[in-house]
Design a protein around this motif. Structure first.
Motif, PDB file in Angstrom:
ATOM      1  N   ASP A   1      29.680  21.895  60.771  1.00  0.00           N
ATOM      2  CA  ASP A   1      28.851  21.301  61.934  1.00  0.00           C
ATOM      3  C   ASP A   1      28.459  20.013  61.522  1.00  0.00           C
ATOM      4  O   ASP A   1      28.738  19.113  62.279  1.00  0.00           O
ATOM      5  CB  ASP A   1      27.842  21.924  62.860  1.00  0.00           C
ATOM      6  N   GLN A   2      27.764  19.970  60.182  1.00  0.00           N
ATOM      7  CA  GLN A   2      27.180  18.704  59.863  1.00  0.00           C
ATOM      8  C   GLN A   2      28.458  17.735  59.478  1.00  0.00           C
ATOM      9  O   GLN A   2      27.990  16.390  59.802  1.00  0.00           O
ATOM     10  CB  GLN A   2      26.390  19.020  58.597  1.00  0.00           C
ATOM     11  N   ALA A   3      29.325  18.118  58.788  1.00  0.00           N
ATOM     12  CA  ALA A   3      30.224  17.219  58.782  1.00  0.00           C
ATOM     13  C   ALA A   3      30.865  16.706  59.803  1.00  0.00           C
ATOM     14  O   ALA A   3      31.428  15.565  59.983  1.00  0.00           O
ATOM     15  CB  ALA A   3      31.553  18.115  57.681  1.00  0.00           C
ATOM     16  N   GLU A   4      31.298  17.805  60.751  1.00  0.00           N
ATOM     17  CA  GLU A   4      31.791  17.187  62.093  1.00  0.00           C
ATOM     18  C   GLU A   4      30.935  16.138  62.972  1.00  0.00           C
ATOM     19  O   GLU A   4      31.473  15.223  63.131  1.00  0.00           O
ATOM     20  CB  GLU A   4      31.944  18.438  62.803  1.00  0.00           C
ATOM     21  N   LEU A  61      31.902  12.456  63.721  1.00  0.00           N
ATOM     22  CA  LEU A  61      31.906  11.681  65.149  1.00  0.00           C
ATOM     23  C   LEU A  61      30.907  10.774  65.169  1.00  0.00           C
ATOM     24  O   LEU A  61      31.078   9.759  65.946  1.00  0.00           O
ATOM     25  CB  LEU A  61      31.484  12.964  66.160  1.00  0.00           C
ATOM     26  N   VAL A  62      29.846  10.716  64.583  1.00  0.00           N
ATOM     27  CA  VAL A  62      28.592   9.472  64.540  1.00  0.00           C
ATOM     28  C   VAL A  62      29.686   8.068  63.855  1.00  0.00           C
ATOM     29  O   VAL A  62      29.396   7.196  64.541  1.00  0.00           O
ATOM     30  CB  VAL A  62      27.662   9.940  63.616  1.00  0.00           C
ATOM     31  N   ALA A  65      32.563   7.433  64.051  1.00  0.00           N
ATOM     32  CA  ALA A  65      33.646   6.769  65.156  1.00  0.00           C
ATOM     33  C   ALA A  65      33.011   6.008  66.058  1.00  0.00           C
ATOM     34  O   ALA A  65      33.282   5.037  66.437  1.00  0.00           O
ATOM     35  CB  ALA A  65      34.310   8.128  65.727  1.00  0.00           C
ATOM     36  N   GLU A  66      31.711   6.703  66.451  1.00  0.00           N
ATOM     37  CA  GLU A  66      30.937   5.811  67.421  1.00  0.00           C
ATOM     38  C   GLU A  66      30.391   4.768  67.073  1.00  0.00           C
ATOM     39  O   GLU A  66      30.428   3.687  67.614  1.00  0.00           O
ATOM     40  CB  GLU A  66      29.699   6.693  67.937  1.00  0.00           C
ATOM     41  N   GLN A  67      29.892   4.647  65.660  1.00  0.00           N
ATOM     42  CA  GLN A  67      29.326   3.414  64.929  1.00  0.00           C
ATOM     43  C   GLN A  67      30.652   2.436  64.929  1.00  0.00           C
ATOM     44  O   GLN A  67      30.228   1.140  65.126  1.00  0.00           O
ATOM     45  CB  GLN A  67      28.939   3.860  63.538  1.00  0.00           C
ATOM     46  N   GLN A  68      31.840   2.964  64.689  1.00  0.00           N
ATOM     47  CA  GLN A  68      32.845   2.038  64.732  1.00  0.00           C
ATOM     48  C   GLN A  68      33.195   1.345  66.166  1.00  0.00           C
ATOM     49  O   GLN A  68      33.221   0.220  66.302  1.00  0.00           O
ATOM     50  CB  GLN A  68      34.267   2.494  64.444  1.00  0.00           C
ATOM     51  N   ILE A  76      25.349  16.897  71.164  1.00  0.00           N
ATOM     52  CA  ILE A  76      24.512  15.874  70.735  1.00  0.00           C
ATOM     53  C   ILE A  76      25.301  14.752  70.920  1.00  0.00           C
ATOM     54  O   ILE A  76      24.831  13.519  71.301  1.00  0.00           O
ATOM     55  CB  ILE A  76      24.445  16.092  69.092  1.00  0.00           C
ATOM     56  N   MET A  77      26.637  14.703  70.567  1.00  0.00           N
ATOM     57  CA  MET A  77      27.477  13.306  70.722  1.00  0.00           C
ATOM     58  C   MET A  77      27.480  12.895  72.116  1.00  0.00           C
ATOM     59  O   MET A  77      27.396  11.653  72.364  1.00  0.00           O
ATOM     60  CB  MET A  77      28.678  13.787  70.149  1.00  0.00           C
ATOM     61  N   GLU A  78      27.448  13.723  73.128  1.00  0.00           N
ATOM     62  CA  GLU A  78      27.438  13.784  74.503  1.00  0.00           C
ATOM     63  C   GLU A  78      26.130  12.585  74.747  1.00  0.00           C
ATOM     64  O   GLU A  78      26.369  11.532  75.392  1.00  0.00           O
ATOM     65  CB  GLU A  78      27.310  14.734  75.377  1.00  0.00           C
ATOM     66  N   GLN A  79      25.180  13.172  74.168  1.00  0.00           N
ATOM     67  CA  GLN A  79      23.770  12.372  74.368  1.00  0.00           C
ATOM     68  C   GLN A  79      23.840  10.944  73.852  1.00  0.00           C
ATOM     69  O   GLN A  79      23.517   9.978  74.278  1.00  0.00           O
ATOM     70  CB  GLN A  79      22.699  13.172  74.382  1.00  0.00           C
TER      71      GLN A  79
END
Lengths: 83, 95
Positions: free
Chosen positions: A8-11, A15-16, A18-21, B22-25
């Motif tokens: 989950d941490q790696a996932e 995801l983070v 990707a959002e940063q990009q 978490i990502m949704e938020q």
């Protein structure tokens, strides 16, 4: 933070990132708007005409070209300075 | 409080945190920040384009100008966004 398995941490990290990009992209668009709006838009009308649209597109490309030109020339200047 | 800290961040029973929730938020917070940025810059640009010598209030023509300016600003935003995306793809294709 409480419980999160390694997977989950790696996932989450993925995801983070990707959002940063995406956020970086958005920040750049805001920056382009700062410069290109003034250069390309006179008085706001009922729509953007094709001349204005072309100006805005060109503005983005020319700014990137300028960035590259400066980066390259600066590298040369620094290199020469070192000798 | 039922659930406690863990449930605020998408945790189910046992306090385990869910990356998806978490990502949704996170995405919502990013979207809010972006909207604020957009409005601040739009306000700046449209004030410059539409308000000459500041009077006692915004007259009709100034209000109309502001409305049009907002729409054009967002149109321009989309145009710039597309142009930037195309350029990025071109650069990647050349790598």
């Amino acid at each position: 933070m409480a419980d999160m398995g390694e997977a989950d941490q790696a996932e989450l990290q993925r995801l983070v990132a990707a959002e940063q990009q995406k956020a970086q992209f958005t920040a750049q668009v805001h920056h382009f708007m700062e410069l290109c709006w003034d250069k390309c838009v006179d008085k706001p009308g009922n729509r953007l005409d094709s001349r204005t649209e072309n100006c805005l597109s060109s503005c983005v490309d020319r700014f990137i070209d300028t960035t590259l030109a400066i980066t390259n020339r600066f590298a040369q200047i620094v290199q020469k300075g070192g000798q | 409080m039922e659930g406690g800290f863990g449930s605020d961040f998408g945790g189910s029973g046992g306090g385990k945190l869910d990356p998806g929730l978490i990502m949704e938020q996170v995405k919502v917070q990013i979207a809010v920040a972006n909207a604020q940025e957009l409005l601040q810059r739009m306000t700046d640009k449209c004030f410059r384009k539409c308000i000459g010598k500041p009077g006692g209030s915004l007259d009709n023509s100034e209000q109309k100008c502001i409305a049009m300016c907002m729409d054009r600003y967002m149109d321009a935003w989309n145009t710039v966004s597309r142009a930037y995306n195309s350029r990025l793809q071109r650069e990647r294709a050349n790598m």
